[in-house]
Design a protein around this motif. Structure first.
Motif, PDB file in Angstrom:
ATOM      1  N   TYR B  89       0.717  -1.124   0.230  1.00  0.00           N
ATOM      2  CA  TYR B  89       0.099  -0.467   0.014  1.00  0.00           C
ATOM      3  C   TYR B  89       0.949   0.975  -0.286  1.00  0.00           C
ATOM      4  CZ  TYR B  89      -3.266   3.770   1.761  1.00  0.00           C
ATOM      5  OH  TYR B  89      -3.688   5.182   1.373  1.00  0.00           O
ATOM      6  N   GLU B  90       1.682   0.742   0.696  1.00  0.00           N
ATOM      7  CA  GLU B  90       2.584   3.110   0.895  1.00  0.00           C
ATOM      8  C   GLU B  90       3.616   2.125  -0.651  1.00  0.00           C
ATOM      9  OE1 GLU B  90       2.630   0.244   3.490  1.00  0.00           O
ATOM     10  OE2 GLU B  90       2.580   2.054   5.162  1.00  0.00           O
ATOM     11  N   VAL B  91       4.029   0.751  -0.904  1.00  0.00           N
ATOM     12  CA  VAL B  91       4.033   1.678  -2.582  1.00  0.00           C
ATOM     13  C   VAL B  91       3.312   2.318  -3.415  1.00  0.00           C
ATOM     14  CG1 VAL B  91       5.076   0.477  -4.715  1.00  0.00           C
ATOM     15  CG2 VAL B  91       5.787  -1.413  -2.313  1.00  0.00           C
ATOM     16  N   ASN B  92       1.814   2.064  -3.119  1.00  0.00           N
ATOM     17  CA  ASN B  92       1.027   2.691  -4.133  1.00  0.00           C
ATOM     18  C   ASN B  92       1.192   3.781  -3.833  1.00  0.00           C
ATOM     19  OD1 ASN B  92      -1.174   3.087  -5.474  1.00  0.00           O
ATOM     20  ND2 ASN B  92      -2.344   0.982  -5.208  1.00  0.00           N
ATOM     21  N   ARG B  93       1.076   4.480  -2.226  1.00  0.00           N
ATOM     22  CA  ARG B  93       0.888   5.834  -2.681  1.00  0.00           C
ATOM     23  C   ARG B  93       2.174   6.425  -2.675  1.00  0.00           C
ATOM     24  NH1 ARG B  93      -3.636   7.204  -3.659  1.00  0.00           N
ATOM     25  NH2 ARG B  93      -3.140   6.143  -5.004  1.00  0.00           N
ATOM     26  N   SER B  94       2.966   5.906  -2.593  1.00  0.00           N
ATOM     27  CA  SER B  94       4.555   6.748  -2.986  1.00  0.00           C
ATOM     28  C   SER B  94       4.818   6.742  -4.723  1.00  0.00           C
ATOM     29  CB  SER B  94       6.226   5.352  -2.468  1.00  0.00           C
ATOM     30  OG  SER B  94       6.021   5.604  -1.467  1.00  0.00           O
ATOM     31  N   LEU B  95       4.324   5.409  -5.298  1.00  0.00           N
ATOM     32  CA  LEU B  95       4.273   5.489  -6.566  1.00  0.00           C
ATOM     33  C   LEU B  95       3.259   7.018  -6.645  1.00  0.00           C
ATOM     34  CD1 LEU B  95       4.172   2.550  -7.950  1.00  0.00           C
ATOM     35  CD2 LEU B  95       5.622   3.796  -7.686  1.00  0.00           C
ATOM     36  N   VAL B 268       2.039   8.831  14.805  1.00  0.00           N
ATOM     37  CA  VAL B 268       1.947   8.963  13.231  1.00  0.00           C
ATOM     38  C   VAL B 268      -0.230   8.414  12.703  1.00  0.00           C
ATOM     39  CG1 VAL B 268       3.784   8.691  12.680  1.00  0.00           C
ATOM     40  CG2 VAL B 268       2.598   6.615  13.371  1.00  0.00           C
ATOM     41  N   ALA B 269      -0.945   7.985  13.918  1.00  0.00           N
ATOM     42  CA  ALA B 269      -1.933   7.195  13.446  1.00  0.00           C
ATOM     43  C   ALA B 269      -3.228   8.459  12.728  1.00  0.00           C
ATOM     44  CB  ALA B 269      -2.610   6.910  14.371  1.00  0.00           C
ATOM     45  N   ASP B 270      -2.806   9.495  13.025  1.00  0.00           N
ATOM     46  CA  ASP B 270      -3.910  10.749  12.903  1.00  0.00           C
ATOM     47  C   ASP B 270      -2.806  11.257  11.215  1.00  0.00           C
ATOM     48  OD1 ASP B 270      -4.897  11.570  14.930  1.00  0.00           O
ATOM     49  OD2 ASP B 270      -3.471  11.966  16.378  1.00  0.00           O
ATOM     50  N   CYS B 271      -1.837  10.417  10.886  1.00  0.00           N
ATOM     51  CA  CYS B 271      -1.262  11.648  10.083  1.00  0.00           C
ATOM     52  C   CYS B 271      -0.796  10.270   8.616  1.00  0.00           C
ATOM     53  CB  CYS B 271      -0.198  11.952   9.817  1.00  0.00           C
ATOM     54  SG  CYS B 271       1.441  12.922   8.717  1.00  0.00           S
ATOM     55  N   GLN B 272      -2.328   9.455   8.170  1.00  0.00           N
ATOM     56  CA  GLN B 272      -1.945   8.607   7.349  1.00  0.00           C
ATOM     57  C   GLN B 272      -1.568   8.004   6.298  1.00  0.00           C
ATOM     58  OE1 GLN B 272      -3.856   4.367   8.882  1.00  0.00           O
ATOM     59  NE2 GLN B 272      -4.335   5.680  11.139  1.00  0.00           N
ATOM     60  N   VAL B 273      -0.386   7.428   6.326  1.00  0.00           N
ATOM     61  CA  VAL B 273      -0.083   7.125   4.350  1.00  0.00           C
ATOM     62  C   VAL B 273      -1.322   6.946   3.538  1.00  0.00           C
ATOM     63  CG1 VAL B 273       1.266   6.212   2.788  1.00  0.00           C
ATOM     64  CG2 VAL B 273       2.078   6.441   4.595  1.00  0.00           C
ATOM     65  N   ARG B 292      -7.170   4.986   2.247  1.00  0.00           N
ATOM     66  CA  ARG B 292      -7.502   4.514   3.330  1.00  0.00           C
ATOM     67  C   ARG B 292      -6.469   3.249   3.914  1.00  0.00           C
ATOM     68  NH1 ARG B 292      -4.361  -1.172   1.948  1.00  0.00           N
ATOM     69  NH2 ARG B 292      -3.961  -1.840   0.189  1.00  0.00           N
ATOM     70  N   PRO B 293      -6.781   3.548   5.284  1.00  0.00           N
ATOM     71  CA  PRO B 293      -6.337   3.356   6.620  1.00  0.00           C
ATOM     72  C   PRO B 293      -6.002   1.837   6.235  1.00  0.00           C
ATOM     73  CG  PRO B 293      -8.928   3.735   7.371  1.00  0.00           C
ATOM     74  CD  PRO B 293      -8.658   3.710   5.510  1.00  0.00           C
ATOM     75  N   ALA B 294      -4.178   1.973   7.288  1.00  0.00           N
ATOM     76  CA  ALA B 294      -3.535   1.244   7.120  1.00  0.00           C
ATOM     77  C   ALA B 294      -4.378  -0.179   7.541  1.00  0.00           C
ATOM     78  CB  ALA B 294      -2.067   1.067   7.895  1.00  0.00           C
ATOM     79  N   LYS B 295      -4.271  -1.486   7.366  1.00  0.00           N
ATOM     80  CA  LYS B 295      -5.029  -2.017   7.352  1.00  0.00           C
ATOM     81  C   LYS B 295      -4.442  -3.699   7.924  1.00  0.00           C
ATOM     82  CE  LYS B 295      -9.472  -5.539   6.594  1.00  0.00           C
ATOM     83  NZ  LYS B 295      -8.738  -6.536   6.777  1.00  0.00           N
ATOM     84  N   PRO B 296      -4.037  -4.347   8.851  1.00  0.00           N
ATOM     85  CA  PRO B 296      -3.118  -5.377   9.303  1.00  0.00           C
ATOM     86  C   PRO B 296      -3.684  -6.534   8.795  1.00  0.00           C
ATOM     87  CG  PRO B 296      -4.067  -4.632  11.061  1.00  0.00           C
ATOM     88  CD  PRO B 296      -4.668  -4.048  10.353  1.00  0.00           C
TER      89      PRO B 296
END
Lengths: 393, 607
Positions: B89-95, B268-273, B292-296
């Motif tokens: 997901y982080e990859v996706n947002r970085s892209l 960082v929960a208030d400032c999510q990727v 979308r919020p990080a999902k374990p």
């Protein structure tokens, strides 16, 4: 009483299981080494430990122990010089003076007689095995028959306190072979027997062979069975199992709550956690609150002593907790265990106060037993000694 | 103040070991952003773990200045993408923060599954891809074939690939030229209400959460009130700046630029990727898409070995959470282990990182249970519950149906391993979707598979069975019903809840047998005999016995040995301390992860 360990780091050749501080092909340095030893002993006169206050420790005779290496590589004249130098530290006339001997160093009756006449009154011979192929595999330089002959020679010249060392759990050894060995040991009618379960020390050829899979050693269950067999057979033969790996023939005056008369007085000093001096390359001394270790190499040891320095490589400072722990795990190795009075005298604190809950826990597990005087391992605890000892460190 | 025409935002997509770090170092050197390697340490993320594991999870973003042949100075922003499937997901947002990407492929290895997956992500985000065939200097290199492979798989003409060796400095100028020429400039609206995409963040004890952003529209200035459109949080911009690569304060960040905003937020929960930052006083109408919020995905119990350390563990987790929005945790208790936390992770690597950080940075001795996934359980009374801890699975009589998460996996492998992989996937309940040849020697395999089967050492197995040649990527593909049962483990007659696991009925017997055998190896002999049993409900399906310890005593101990023997005993005692007392049995940490190491014993038989 005081105790002195003297290390003789020479061997004709290294045994495959040995990681002691000893060197082969250094015979040309023996004479210089003996000079250095005499020098060091003179220096030690200024560093004598106080006499022990524990009644058990105070009851020991003074001792000198020539350990090795192979102390029987020294000539009688060299032993005499060393003893003369030690005389001002340890009173020779009342001392137990032990010498470790390799049955393969062609002792001969003359040599043994000379040594005996110098005051050496206890001999400890490393026989290790009575199986010749095993002796060869271990790198020993003697056969079983030669060991037997040396033992008989020692008897003949008047040694009445002789220990023989054996190892069990050796590669290829099984229970039947070990039983045969034990029967033969018993038949020799030895005064004192030490049986060691083989320890594979790193940096030894044997360790390398076992880890490479070229040799197989018996597993813990089999060595456990060997140990139990020895306990059983030697008890039947009348020996007292007075320390985890040591047995002795009792005499009429022995009491169950005191060490047996023929026990090694020097080793008892270790197990009672007494102070002792040490001389020689790589030797370890204990003068609370310190333990010290000498320089290991023969040349640097000699050089230091010649320069007038004590040849100490390392000093370890001990706390009272260390002293207490060591008093416990060394003392519990003895069948008499640790006396409350002995502990209090040695450590300066009460055993119950320091370890009360541990004692309760171990008693409940059936590993130790306590009475008013002492705490000792049960027979189950003796098999699982480390599980007990670890509670005290 | 920068004209967007002269800005290029790009990222690097590369497989582990294909040379991402070396290439980015070279770009920094050539653009004189850093001299030689002097600031290399600063460049790399500070996590020692990453360096030890030989993987760079993520590099910091960096701004470079490059004078092109036309004499114009361009602002080049490099945004890194994490190199592991856990962080897709982080990859996706970085892209999403870039207009282009360098696709770096090893000239002797060819394209790998993770790289391919990330390249598709980049194409979905409309990025221009510049293929770079790296390590052309190495003896095994076959750059033309690799370029051809890129053409056949992704459709970028082979002649557009740049042949390079980052290590030898070959092709670096061509890459810089291509970045300027081929990647389009940003096309944000400077006059529009401000919007910035958060692609990463970290927590700073003095400045609060630092958001790493790509400004899409408008302008952000120091002392602006900002609003986080996804989480709803509000903050003031305490500091604004860029990475060169050290954080360098500026007065403003404008549309098209990449930099950071210090927010003063405490978590960082208030400032999510993926979230959008806008100005509180002049907010944008719409957030940027894709949040979308990080999902374990993977859950495990974390317990302190020493139960007294529970408050320390809580505090450590809270502090880690400040910096890790994807980490979730809630208290749970276990009859066997006492009080601990059920933690949620993005994947196994993420779990491992969290565990190691807790142990190293917070000096905690931890026990971690085998990872589990989150099950949807339909109860007989119609209620639906989520179960992330196998021991909390309700009694079978109360269950109507269980659904488990499934993923779609992509595996790229040399053709000679197809059979091996098929076999592995089948034993893991995978079903075939497709097989496509990338070239005559390599295929892309796709399967549908329960996530639970992936989290249990699937990746390690895949690697070992293909000599490391196969690469893996996966993404969540919904839930599906399965015939699952709870497998309980009894140690010395007592069920140990922390060892329970959920397995498919068809594999339950085999798993049970393998697991008790593995536990027999992992649990040291005790002073009494210890039976290990596996059970489904009240039915015992497997049993092993750990024989009692027979002899454990130092063979000899004389004057010279005392210190050494004391050390040995201390070590033995330390070893005991690192074990968990369950009833009267001492169980080592590894035992709770036994399911992950079945193969190490060679006991995972073919099924």
């Amino acid at each position: 009483m005081r105790h002195l360990y003297i290390h003789i780091p020479f061997c004709h050749r290294r045994c495959s299981y040995c990681d002691f501080n000893t060197y082969a092909n250094m015979e040309h340095r023996i004479e210089a080494y003996v000079d250095a030893l005499c020098h060091e002993l003179a220096m030690l006169r200024d560093h004598l430990p106080p006499l022990p206050v524990s009644p058990e420790a105070a009851a020991l005779r003074p001792t000198i122990f020539f350990g090795g290496g192979t102390p029987s590589m020294l000539s009688a004249a060299q032993i005499e010089r060393i003893l003369q130098a030690a005389d001002t530290i340890i009173p020779l006339n009342t001392a137990e003076i032990s010498l470790e001997a390799n049955p393969g160093t062609v002792l001969g009756r003359d040599y043994l007689r000379d040594v005996r006449s110098l005051g050496v009154n206890r001999l400890s011979m490393g026989v290790q095995s009575l199986h010749d192929p095993t002796l060869r595999m271990l790198g020993r330089i003697h056969t079983a028959a030669e060991a037997r002959a040396s033992f008989e020679d020692a008897r003949t010249v008047g040694f009445d306190s002789i220990n023989l060392d054996f190892i069990f759990g050796l590669p290829g050894q099984d229970l039947a072979q070990w039983r045969a060995t034990l029967n033969e040991i018993i038949a020799w009618d030895v005064d004192h027997i030490a049986l060691y379960s083989l320890i594979l020390e790193e940096n030894t050829p044997l360790y390398a062979q076992v880890t490479a899979g070229r040799l197989r050693v018996p597993d813990d269950d089999l060595t456990g069975a060997m140990y139990e067999l020895a306990i059983e057979m030697l008890a039947k033969a009348g020996y007292r199992h007075y320390e985890i790996s040591n047995w002795v023939r009792p005499v009429g005056t022995d009491r169950p709550d005191a060490p047996p008369a023929l026990a090694c007085q020097h080793n008892l000093a270790y197990w009672l956690n007494s102070d002792y001096l040490a001389a020689g390359a790589g030797a370890h001394g204990h003068v609370f609150p310190q333990r010290y270790a000498n320089l290991r190499s023969i040349d640097s040891y000699i050089a230091a002593v010649q320069a007038g320095r004590r040849p100490i490589a390392e000093t370890i400072q001990l706390t009272t907790d260390d002293l207490a722990a060591e008093t416990m795990f060394m003392g519990l190795r003895l069948d008499i265990g640790v006396g409350f009075a002995h502990f209090a005298a040695r450590v300066g604190r009460s055993l119950c106060e320091m370890y009360g809950s541990t004692l309760d826990q171990l008693s409940a597990q059936g590993l130790i037993e306590c009475d008013e005087q002492r705490v000792r391992l049960t027979s189950r605890g003796r098999m699982l000694g480390n599980q007990v000892f670890a509670h005290f460190v | 103040m920068s004209d967007q025409l002269y800005i290029r935002n790009f990222s690097i997509i590369a497989h582990v070991d294909h040379g991402k770090t070396t290439l980015s170092d070279r770009l920094l050197e050539v653009t004189r952003t850093i001299s030689e390697r002097e600031q290399r340490e600063q460049l790399l993320d500070s996590l020692d773990l990453e360096r030890e594991k030989g993987i760079t999870i993520k590099l910091k973003p960096v701004r470079m200045e490059y004078r092109a042949a036309d004499g114009q100075v361009y602002q080049l922003n490099l945004i890194d993408t994490p190199g592991h499937v856990d962080f897709s997901y982080e990859v996706n947002r970085s892209l999403a923060a870039c207009e282009g990407a360098l696709l770096v492929v090893d000239a002797s290895q060819g394209i790998e599954a993770q790289t391919l997956a990330n390249t598709y992500l980049a194409l979905e985000n409309d990025l221009v891809i510049i293929p770079v065939v790296n390590k052309i200097d190495l003896p095994g290199a076959h750059p033309e074939e690799v370029a051809q492979e890129i053409e056949s798989v992704i459709g970028i003409p082979a002649e557009e690939a740049i042949l390079a060796s980052a290590k030898e400095g070959i092709g670096i100028t061509e890459i810089l030229k291509a970045i300027v020429r081929r990647i389009p400039p940003p096309r944000g609206q400077r006059q529009q209400p401000a919007r910035a995409l958060i692609f990463d963040s970290h927590y700073d004890p003095y400045k609060g959460v630092i958001a790493y952003v790509r400004v899409v529209d408008g302008v952000f200035r120091v002392r602006d009130r900002v609003h986080f459109m996804g989480t709803g949080a509000q903050a003031e911009t305490l500091e604004i700046g860029i990475f060169r690569p050290a954080m360098t304060p500026l007065n403003e960040l404008v549309a098209g630029e990449v930099g950071y905003i210090a927010t003063g937020l405490k978590s960082v929960a208030d400032c999510q990727v993926g979230d959008t930052i806008t100005l509180a006083d002049a907010p944008a109408a719409e957030p940027l898409p894709g949040y979308r919020p990080a999902k374990p995905m993977v859950f495990a119990g974390l317990y302190p070995i020493d139960s007294n350390a529970y408050p320390e563990l809580r505090e450590a987790l809270e502090r880690l959470k400040l910096n890790d929005a994807a980490l979730s945790f809630q208290p749970e208790s276990s009859a066997a282990l006492g009080f601990g936390f059920r933690c949620g992770f993005l994947g196994l690597l993420h779990m491992e990182i969290v565990r190691e950080r807790l142990e190293r940075e917070y000096k905690l001795d931890l026990l971690i249970t085998a990872p589990s996934v989150e099950y949807q359980v339909l109860l007989s009374d119609g209620e639906i519950i989520t179960v992330a801890n196998p021991s909390e699975m309700p009694d079978r009589s109360r269950i109507e149906a269980i659904e488990e998460p499934v993923v779609e996996i992509s595996v790229i492998t040399p053709v000679r391993y197809i059979g091996t992989i098929m076999e592995l996937v089948t034993t893991r309940r995978g079903t075939f979707i497709s097989m496509d040849y990338l070239d005559p020697t390599r295929v892309l395999l796709k399967y549908r598979m329960p996530l639970a089967e992936i989290v249990i050492d699937f990746y390690d197995q895949l690697k070992s069975r293909t000599q490391g040649y196969a690469s893996l990527d996966y993404h969540l593909a919904g839930y599906q019903e399965a015939d699952l049962v709870k497998l309980d483990i009894l140690v010395n007659g007592q069920p140990v809840d922390a060892l329970s696991l959920i397995v498919h009925r068809d594999f339950a017997y085999q798993r049970g047998r393998d697991l008790v055998e593995r536990l027999r190896q992992l649990i040291p002999r005790q002073m009494f005999e210890v039976p290990i049993q596996a059970a489904i409900g009240s039915k015992i399906i497997a049993r092993e016995t750990i024989r009692a310890l027979r002899k454990d005593v130092l063979a000899k101990c004389y004057g010279g040995d005392v210190t050494r023997k004391r050390k040995l005993l201390e070590k033995q005692k330390e070893g005991k301390k690192r074990m968990k007392m369950v009833g009267s049995v001492e169980i080592p940490q590894e035992a709770f992860m036994a399911i992950l190491s079945l193969h190490e014993s060679g006991y995972e038989r073919e099924r």
